[in-house]
Design an enzyme around this catalytic site. Structure first.
Site, PDB file in Angstrom:
ATOM      1  CG  PHE A 132      -1.876   1.168   1.072  1.00 58.91           C
ATOM      2  CD1 PHE A 132      -2.965   1.224   0.445  1.00 58.91           C
ATOM      3  CD2 PHE A 132      -1.623   2.414   1.894  1.00 58.91           C
ATOM      4  CE1 PHE A 132      -3.972   2.293   0.359  1.00 58.91           C
ATOM      5  CE2 PHE A 132      -2.398   3.603   1.718  1.00 58.91           C
ATOM      6  CZ  PHE A 132      -3.493   3.310   0.978  1.00 58.91           C
ATOM      7  CG  ASP A 217       5.731   3.603   1.687  1.00 53.72           C
ATOM      8  OD1 ASP A 217       5.619   4.370   2.905  1.00 53.72           O
ATOM      9  OD2 ASP A 217       4.630   3.700   1.062  1.00 53.72           O
ATOM     10  CE  LYS A 246      -1.046   5.959   7.427  1.00 52.83           C
ATOM     11  NZ  LYS A 246      -0.827   5.050   6.267  1.00 52.83           N
TER      12      LYS A 246
END
Ligand code: PLP
Length: 395
Positions: A132, A217, A246
């Site tokens: 993702f 990532d 995040k």
């Protein structure tokens, strides 16, 4: 509260709850009910809700200077870049506002580098099935989950997806036309699947051999979540480029691409930009986060609490082998995969006063703030076991 009629885009399936405040690991809704948070806004509020030093940094920066263009320097951006680099492999940082934007910037960097260094055909990017990377059209093209892509084709071209930990497939996929290999060191949204050290080492070797960049990532697993500041520190390899977002500013929107000098060299003036990226307010919040996380002994706590959570999950798995398939994770990103789908499990635990994530109805993903206590972990485990105990195993 009536959620039926409102003017918000219906793009999310939501739980029927509206939060008004949060402190540490506890959230309060409009009815006054309290919940222990094992989601942290999906790995965002890692220091807990409304952490004092972050609140203070935002307040004082808001009173001083909130925004200036990247046509000019600003102190908080310089300070944050310096801190990120001194605690990582990086030499330079590009700032943006979200995870998908960080992925997007990393892909642009890799493509431009491929074009200039190796030739106009060198634009292939190898990613993983089940990965993702975000929802903008190109981040979505990198994401290895057709369910998110359906209906949005044509996607950005030249992304190849191979199965995680399949070194033979990786060797076939990476070649002279590869611009980058992009991996989550632990697939987060894809079900908390840590990649093997051997696979990561093979990726590093192939990138070196074909002059491609290795992009990690770490939008979800970075910023202390696994017990080290960055997840790559617990692997045998160091990437060239790392995406963060995040938890970077504990809830204030920010994204960052950390890279070596040799890689970031390919984003010179005029090649990429972001109006809000690296503005003083976001950077002050993120700097406050880094100061807390890099304080002596702070992240050791994440490992210890993670072990406690993991042990509790493993104990439940041991008592209900017909229901639980396995437990996976590192630090305070932990998952329990069930053998049967129980789509209501997250709602049941919400009723019990706990926020959890549930993927595919079967993968319970836990991302508590680092301020979670042993007692709060025990109370979740007790509630979870009660719910697991009444699940009928598949015959
Ligand atoms: C959440 C996530 C993204 C996307 O971040 P947004 O801020 O939602 O754009 C990208 N990569 C990973 C690994 C993520 O977990």
């Amino acid at each position: 509260m009536n959620f039926e009629k409102n003017h918000v885009a219906n793009a999310y399936a939501r739980f029927p709850v509206n939060f008004i405040s949060g402190k540490g690991a506890v959230l309060t809704d409009t009815e006054g009910k309290k919940y222990v948070d094992f989601v942290s806004g999906i790995a965002v509020c890692s220091l807990g809700h409304c952490e004092e030093t972050v609140v203070e940094a935002i307040k004082s920066q808001a009173e001083t200077l909130m925004h200036v263009s990247n046509l000019y320097w600003n102190g908080p951006q310089l300070e944050l870049a310096e801190m990120l680099c001194s605690h990582s492999f990086g030499d330079r940082v590009f700032f943006c506002n979200s995870g998908a934007e960080a992925v997007e910037a990393a892909i642009k960097l890799a493509r431009r580098r491929g074009h200039l260094k190796k030739g106009p055909d060198c634009h292939e990017i190898v990613c993983l099935e089940g990965s993702f990377h975000g929802r903008t059209l190109t981040a979505l093209s990198a994401t290895g989950q057709p369910v998110y892509q359906n209906g949005f084709q044509p996607l950005t071209s030249r992304f190849t997806h191979i199965p995680p930990d399949d070194t033979a497939a990786l060797e076939l996929a990476v070649g002279p036309r590869t611009a980058a290999v992009m991996l989550e060191p632990i697939l987060g949204e894809g079900g908390v699947r840590p990649l093997s050290g051997d696979f990561l080492a093979a990726a590093r070797k192939l990138c070196d051999r074909f002059e491609a960049v290795l992009i990690f990532d770490e939008v979800q697993v970075g910023m202390g979540r696994t017990g080290s500041l960055f997840a790559y520190e617990q692997t045998p390899v160091v990437p060239d480029v790392m995406c963060l977002a995040k938890a970077l500013a504990n809830g204030f929107p920010i994204g960052a691409v950390v890279a070596t000098e040799a890689a970031m060299e390919f984003l010179p003036p005029g090649t990429h930009a972001s109006t809000f990226g690296g503005n003083p307010l976001a950077c002050a919040a993120a700097t406050a986060v880094l100061k807390v996380m890099t304080a002596e002994g702070f992240l050791g706590k994440v490992g210890k609490l993670g072990d406690r959570l993991r042990q509790g999950l493993e104990d439940i798995a041991g008592r209900y082998p017909d229901v639980v398939l396995e437990c996976r994770g590192a630090g305070l990103i932990q998952a329990m995969e069930l053998k049967v789908a129980v789509p209501d499990l997250a709602m049941q635990l919400l009723d019990d006063g706990f926020l959890v994530l549930l993927g595919h109805g079967r993968i319970l993903r836990l991302l508590p703030p680092f301020t979670i206590t042993e007692e709060q972990i025990s109370s979740l485990l007790a509630a979870l076991e009660k719910r697991i105990a009444v699940i009928k195993p598949e015959l």
